[in-house]
Design a protein around this motif. Sequence first.
Motif, PDB file in Angstrom:
ATOM      1  N   ASN A  93       0.688  -1.263   0.050  1.00  0.00           N
ATOM      2  CA  ASN A  93      -0.004  -0.136   0.149  1.00  0.00           C
ATOM      3  C   ASN A  93       0.818   1.251   0.378  1.00  0.00           C
ATOM      4  O   ASN A  93       0.604   2.046  -0.525  1.00  0.00           O
ATOM      5  CB  ASN A  93      -1.119  -0.488   0.585  1.00  0.00           C
ATOM      6  N   PHE A  94       2.063   0.967   0.344  1.00  0.00           N
ATOM      7  CA  PHE A  94       3.033   2.366   0.533  1.00  0.00           C
ATOM      8  C   PHE A  94       3.294   2.741  -0.619  1.00  0.00           C
ATOM      9  O   PHE A  94       3.352   3.642  -0.781  1.00  0.00           O
ATOM     10  CB  PHE A  94       4.484   2.497   1.694  1.00  0.00           C
ATOM     11  N   GLU A  95       3.340   2.195  -1.644  1.00  0.00           N
ATOM     12  CA  GLU A  95       3.654   2.462  -3.014  1.00  0.00           C
ATOM     13  C   GLU A  95       2.399   2.724  -3.400  1.00  0.00           C
ATOM     14  O   GLU A  95       2.434   4.018  -4.625  1.00  0.00           O
ATOM     15  CB  GLU A  95       4.319   1.203  -3.735  1.00  0.00           C
ATOM     16  N   HIS A  96       1.687   2.689  -3.589  1.00  0.00           N
ATOM     17  CA  HIS A  96       0.451   3.468  -4.154  1.00  0.00           C
ATOM     18  C   HIS A  96       0.419   4.156  -3.035  1.00  0.00           C
ATOM     19  O   HIS A  96      -0.169   5.254  -4.467  1.00  0.00           O
ATOM     20  CB  HIS A  96      -0.605   2.059  -3.830  1.00  0.00           C
ATOM     21  N   PHE A  97       0.371   4.555  -2.272  1.00  0.00           N
ATOM     22  CA  PHE A  97       0.159   5.661  -1.457  1.00  0.00           C
ATOM     23  C   PHE A  97       1.055   6.761  -2.125  1.00  0.00           C
ATOM     24  O   PHE A  97       0.580   8.034  -2.503  1.00  0.00           O
ATOM     25  CB  PHE A  97       0.692   5.492   0.045  1.00  0.00           C
ATOM     26  N   MET A  98       2.436   6.587  -2.032  1.00  0.00           N
ATOM     27  CA  MET A  98       3.462   7.350  -3.168  1.00  0.00           C
ATOM     28  C   MET A  98       3.101   7.696  -4.507  1.00  0.00           C
ATOM     29  O   MET A  98       2.817   9.253  -4.658  1.00  0.00           O
ATOM     30  CB  MET A  98       4.898   6.506  -3.017  1.00  0.00           C
ATOM     31  N   ASN A  99       2.501   7.661  -4.609  1.00  0.00           N
ATOM     32  CA  ASN A  99       1.916   7.519  -6.540  1.00  0.00           C
ATOM     33  C   ASN A  99       0.811   8.065  -6.091  1.00  0.00           C
ATOM     34  O   ASN A  99       0.485   9.642  -7.202  1.00  0.00           O
ATOM     35  CB  ASN A  99       1.430   6.276  -7.032  1.00  0.00           C
ATOM     36  N   ARG A 100      -0.343   7.859  -5.695  1.00  0.00           N
ATOM     37  CA  ARG A 100      -1.257   9.172  -5.642  1.00  0.00           C
ATOM     38  C   ARG A 100      -1.246  10.068  -4.448  1.00  0.00           C
ATOM     39  O   ARG A 100      -1.397  10.924  -5.499  1.00  0.00           O
ATOM     40  CB  ARG A 100      -2.529   8.419  -4.701  1.00  0.00           C
ATOM     41  N   ILE A 101       0.069  10.535  -4.062  1.00  0.00           N
ATOM     42  CA  ILE A 101       0.591  11.830  -3.545  1.00  0.00           C
ATOM     43  C   ILE A 101       1.529  12.292  -4.695  1.00  0.00           C
ATOM     44  O   ILE A 101       0.798  13.769  -4.472  1.00  0.00           O
ATOM     45  CB  ILE A 101       1.745  11.807  -2.919  1.00  0.00           C
ATOM     46  N   SER A 102       2.182  11.783  -5.891  1.00  0.00           N
ATOM     47  CA  SER A 102       2.608  12.482  -6.564  1.00  0.00           C
ATOM     48  C   SER A 102       2.004  12.327  -7.918  1.00  0.00           C
ATOM     49  O   SER A 102       2.619  13.679  -9.024  1.00  0.00           O
ATOM     50  CB  SER A 102       3.588  10.997  -7.040  1.00  0.00           C
ATOM     51  N   ASN A 103       0.606  11.705  -8.288  1.00  0.00           N
ATOM     52  CA  ASN A 103      -0.329  11.829  -9.145  1.00  0.00           C
ATOM     53  C   ASN A 103      -1.549  12.533  -9.274  1.00  0.00           C
ATOM     54  O   ASN A 103      -2.595  12.482 -10.289  1.00  0.00           O
ATOM     55  CB  ASN A 103      -0.273  10.825 -10.012  1.00  0.00           C
ATOM     56  N   GLY A 104      -2.039  12.182  -8.024  1.00  0.00           N
ATOM     57  CA  GLY A 104      -3.658  12.267  -7.611  1.00  0.00           C
ATOM     58  C   GLY A 104      -3.787  13.749  -7.152  1.00  0.00           C
ATOM     59  O   GLY A 104      -4.904  14.245  -6.493  1.00  0.00           O
ATOM     60  N   GLY A 105      -3.045  15.034  -8.446  1.00  0.00           N
ATOM     61  CA  GLY A 105      -3.081  16.315  -7.790  1.00  0.00           C
ATOM     62  C   GLY A 105      -5.268  16.834  -8.791  1.00  0.00           C
ATOM     63  O   GLY A 105      -5.095  15.632  -9.340  1.00  0.00           O
ATOM     64  N   LEU A 106      -4.678  17.672  -8.503  1.00  0.00           N
ATOM     65  CA  LEU A 106      -6.746  18.221  -9.200  1.00  0.00           C
ATOM     66  C   LEU A 106      -6.611  17.572 -11.065  1.00  0.00           C
ATOM     67  O   LEU A 106      -7.824  17.184 -11.380  1.00  0.00           O
ATOM     68  CB  LEU A 106      -6.907  19.402  -9.366  1.00  0.00           C
ATOM     69  N   GLU A 107      -5.545  18.271 -11.608  1.00  0.00           N
ATOM     70  CA  GLU A 107      -5.250  18.084 -12.641  1.00  0.00           C
ATOM     71  C   GLU A 107      -4.685  16.164 -12.181  1.00  0.00           C
ATOM     72  O   GLU A 107      -3.046  16.823 -12.246  1.00  0.00           O
ATOM     73  CB  GLU A 107      -4.289  18.439 -13.506  1.00  0.00           C
ATOM     74  N   GLU A 108      -4.779  15.555 -13.315  1.00  0.00           N
ATOM     75  CA  GLU A 108      -3.819  14.118 -13.296  1.00  0.00           C
ATOM     76  C   GLU A 108      -2.883  14.045 -13.665  1.00  0.00           C
ATOM     77  O   GLU A 108      -2.319  14.527 -14.406  1.00  0.00           O
ATOM     78  CB  GLU A 108      -4.612  12.893 -13.835  1.00  0.00           C
ATOM     79  N   GLY A 109      -1.366  13.268 -12.510  1.00  0.00           N
ATOM     80  CA  GLY A 109      -0.056  13.243 -13.500  1.00  0.00           C
ATOM     81  C   GLY A 109       0.608  14.320 -12.152  1.00  0.00           C
ATOM     82  O   GLY A 109       1.750  14.607 -12.189  1.00  0.00           O
ATOM     83  N   LYS A 110       0.025  15.485 -11.425  1.00  0.00           N
ATOM     84  CA  LYS A 110       0.433  16.385 -10.834  1.00  0.00           C
ATOM     85  C   LYS A 110       0.192  15.399  -9.104  1.00  0.00           C
ATOM     86  O   LYS A 110      -0.842  15.044  -9.380  1.00  0.00           O
ATOM     87  CB  LYS A 110       0.137  17.792 -10.602  1.00  0.00           C
TER      88      LYS A 110
END
Length: 382
Positions: free
Chosen positions: A134-151
């Motif tokens: 789950n940590f890897e997914h958490f990192m991914n969403r912090i890095s790419n889960g902005g209002l604009e996907e990928g930000k």
Amino acid sequence: MLFTIYYLHRHWEYKDMVISLQWLPDKCEIQSRLMALKRMGIVSDYEKIRTFTVAIVGVGGVGSVTAEMLTRCGIGKLLLFDYDKVELANMNRLFFQPHQAGLSKVQAAEHTLRNINPDVLFEVHNYNITTVENFEHFMNRISNGGLEEGKPVDLVLSCVDNFEARMTINTACNELGQTWMESGVSENAVSGHIQLIIPGESACFACAPPLVVAANIDEKTLKREGVCAASLPTTMGVVAGILVQNVLKFLLNFGTVSFYLGYNAMQDFFPTMSMKPNPQCDDRNCRKQQKEYKKKVAALPKQEVIQEEGDIIHEDNEWGIELVSEISEEELKKSSGPIPDLPEGIIVAYTVPQKQEDSVPEVTVEDSGESLEDLMAKMKNI
């Protein structure tokens, strides 16, 4: 628009009667109250709040109220992380309701928050961030889960109740260079705190960890059988309030953002402080961020400090009063000693005046050869 309100339809069944109620608040009034911050000069552009994304880890006593406040403020997007379920034991806190018991906290929170403000985007994750997968997914969403996907998200908020989760968030944010805010309420429920952590610039959670973390103690072994932590909705509400207040100041750039703000309910005491990062921090990514921050500061153009001379007071006045020194320049020079040769940039505070010789003229007395008795006899006869 910052806020959209739809009709809320509620009905109650009482015996054979059905009572229906439709309620529609004044949308313009809600918007005007938020936009008044701009008209009053507090915030330059409040509508910018809709462009930000905030991730909240832990949707419990503090996190749920924090999510509600940000939703009512018109935040652009919220990411919610939690793995717990709503229990009837949680009803002494704010936000959750008895009919939500059994639902996951993120599911119940999303349902409530969407009814409050449907314009906010929600992304919920029902898992424990401390596990490897789950940590890897958490990192991914912090890095790419902005209002604009990928930000990346603009801010991460830690509203968890254990050190393991805090250290996990700290590790992720140090690796990503992600700014985050940590919060907590004491076990006796009468104190709490919030802390802003900017990797490389301020101390991270591992720079000055609590003893339970520094000593590698398993905090699960510290819990006493049959004893649970106290919980007050008042303390949690205060901590959530100052946390969101700091979030708004940080995102919208107004007021002073506290790096650490504590709350002691017993004395109504709010201590503040700031801590510099520890160069020997155990987290290697923290040390890396510190080096990056120093390079960034060194690359900034240096500002020349211009010392302005102070205004002369009473140089000229209508009464013709003047301040005159009681010692002339010549007397001042005489009272000072010689100035030694010193390297450039060094001056003396004062000089020791030279020792002046006695100005009284010496009188030479010739020896008459008379005895002391003869001289005394002469003085008596005079």
